[in-house]
Design a protein around this motif. Structure first.
Motif, short mmCIF file in Angstrom:
data_model
loop_
_atom_site.label_atom_id
_atom_site.label_comp_id
_atom_site.label_asym_id
_atom_site.label_seq_id
_atom_site.Cartn_x
_atom_site.Cartn_y
_atom_site.Cartn_z
N LEU A 81 -4.82 -50.49 50.12
CA LEU A 81 -5.85 -51.10 49.93
C LEU A 81 -4.85 -52.38 48.97
O LEU A 81 -4.83 -52.02 48.00
CB LEU A 81 -6.56 -50.94 48.41
N ARG A 82 -5.29 -53.70 49.04
CA ARG A 82 -5.24 -54.54 48.23
C ARG A 82 -6.01 -55.06 47.32
O ARG A 82 -7.01 -55.30 47.55
CB ARG A 82 -4.38 -56.05 49.17
N ASP A 83 -4.93 -55.01 45.75
CA ASP A 83 -5.99 -55.87 44.76
C ASP A 83 -5.57 -57.10 44.52
O ASP A 83 -4.69 -57.66 44.36
CB ASP A 83 -5.42 -54.40 43.64
N MET A 84 -7.24 -57.80 43.74
CA MET A 84 -7.32 -59.10 44.03
C MET A 84 -7.90 -59.25 42.46
O MET A 84 -9.15 -58.81 42.85
CB MET A 84 -7.87 -59.42 44.86
N ALA A 95 -10.85 -55.64 46.30
CA ALA A 95 -9.83 -55.42 47.01
C ALA A 95 -10.42 -54.99 49.12
O ALA A 95 -11.63 -54.94 48.98
CB ALA A 95 -9.33 -54.21 46.49
N SER A 96 -8.94 -54.82 49.59
CA SER A 96 -9.68 -54.99 50.58
C SER A 96 -8.59 -53.93 51.60
O SER A 96 -7.03 -54.39 50.64
CB SER A 96 -9.94 -56.35 51.74
N ASP A 140 -10.50 -47.99 59.60
CA ASP A 140 -11.26 -47.83 58.62
C ASP A 140 -11.61 -49.66 57.72
O ASP A 140 -9.75 -49.31 58.06
CB ASP A 140 -11.29 -46.95 56.88
N VAL A 141 -11.97 -50.18 57.66
CA VAL A 141 -11.52 -51.40 56.80
C VAL A 141 -12.39 -51.46 55.25
O VAL A 141 -14.02 -51.41 55.77
CB VAL A 141 -12.03 -52.32 56.97
N PRO A 142 -11.97 -51.04 54.30
CA PRO A 142 -13.01 -50.97 52.86
C PRO A 142 -13.02 -52.17 51.83
O PRO A 142 -12.04 -53.47 52.14
CB PRO A 142 -12.22 -50.04 52.03
N LEU A 143 -14.24 -52.72 51.86
CA LEU A 143 -14.43 -53.97 51.04
C LEU A 143 -15.15 -53.76 49.66
O LEU A 143 -15.56 -52.87 49.87
CB LEU A 143 -15.36 -55.08 51.70
N TYR A 161 -15.32 -48.11 41.83
CA TYR A 161 -14.70 -48.22 42.60
C TYR A 161 -15.61 -48.41 43.68
O TYR A 161 -16.45 -47.12 43.86
CB TYR A 161 -13.37 -48.95 43.48
N GLY A 162 -16.55 -49.12 43.76
CA GLY A 162 -17.52 -49.15 44.79
C GLY A 162 -17.06 -50.31 46.16
O GLY A 162 -17.39 -51.46 45.82
#
Length: 243
Positions: A81-84, A95-96, A140-143, A161-162
């Motif tokens: 996951l990339r944190d923003m 994050a995505s 999977d692609v989580p947003l 996180y959700g």
């Protein structure tokens, strides 16, 4: 008179020389070497970029009449996951990322026929079959939206996180073993290729509880006795975040 002064001058000269030597040695002994102080750089612009690994118990909701789950169904997932961060304290972020999931479902809906023309029946009690399950491998692609109590000084913090997870089915397999033989079907065309749902994780430090609720059905066109199978996936378990 000069004879008396000369010895006196010599004694005075040697006395002054001895005194100066004493102060020189004392001054050198009292001097302390300077210690090098290393500068510690504080990363005030840190990110919670991280890998995640999850282990879940899988269930199916809205199953057809007389259908039920058998044994224990598990799921395994992992990804990055990339944190923003979006605020100054970096406690709120989006994050995505990208991941993989493997899901296993043990139940009594038998799948026979072929991948392009599958037939579905409720098998009844488990005494009528030895094994019946289907498995899925998904990309999977989580947003997600993130809230945490982290700081640049500590990586141990509370988090919630959700968000929404989109999953693309890349491989499926169903296995039915009974007294008539063994039927294996791969890449069943009746499975939904695109699955999506809501998820939530919460906890402290590395270990967190996790829950996912699928918003669309696992099957897109499967039927039993003319009734569409509208089962959706619900999973609960634990998820680990590792920087």
């Amino acid at each position: 008179m000069d004879l008396l002064l000369n010895p006196f001058k010599e004694k005075l000269f040697f006395s002054v020389l001895l005194l100066l030597s004493f102060f020189s040695v004392f001054a050198q002994g009292g001097a302390q070497p300077k210690k090098e102080v290393k500068e510690v750089k504080i990363d005030s612009l840190y990110r919670e970029d991280q890998f995640y690994f999850g282990f879940t118990y899988n269930t199916l909701k809205q199953m057809p009449e007389d259908a039920s789950q058998q044994k224990f169904s598990i799921g395994i997932s992992g990804g990055f996951l990339r944190d923003m961060p979006v605020n100054k304290d970096r406690t709120v972020a989006f994050a995505s990322g990208l991941g993989l999931s493997y899901n296993n479902y043990n139940q009594n809906i038998g799948i026979s026929g072929t991948a392009q023309d599958a037939i579905y029946t409720v098998l009844g009690s488990q005494s009528n079959f030895d094994k019946n399950k289907f498995t899925q491998l998904l990309v999977d692609v989580p947003l997600e939206f993130r809230w945490r109590t982290s700081t640049y000084e500590s990586y141990k913090f509370w988090r919630i996180y959700g968000g929404m997870k989109f999953s693309y089915l890349v491989y499926s397999k169903s296995v039915l073993e009974n007294n008539e033989g063994r039927v294996v079907i791969t890449n069943n065309a009746d499975f939904n290729k695109l699955l999506y749902g809501l998820y939530l994780s919460a906890g402290f430090n590395t270990l967190n509880v996790y829950a996912y609720y699928g918003l669309n059905p696992v099957f897109k066109s499967a039927e039993i006795d003319g009734k569409k199978i509208d089962m959706n996936a619900v999973t609960i378990g634990v998820i680990f975040y590792i920087l």
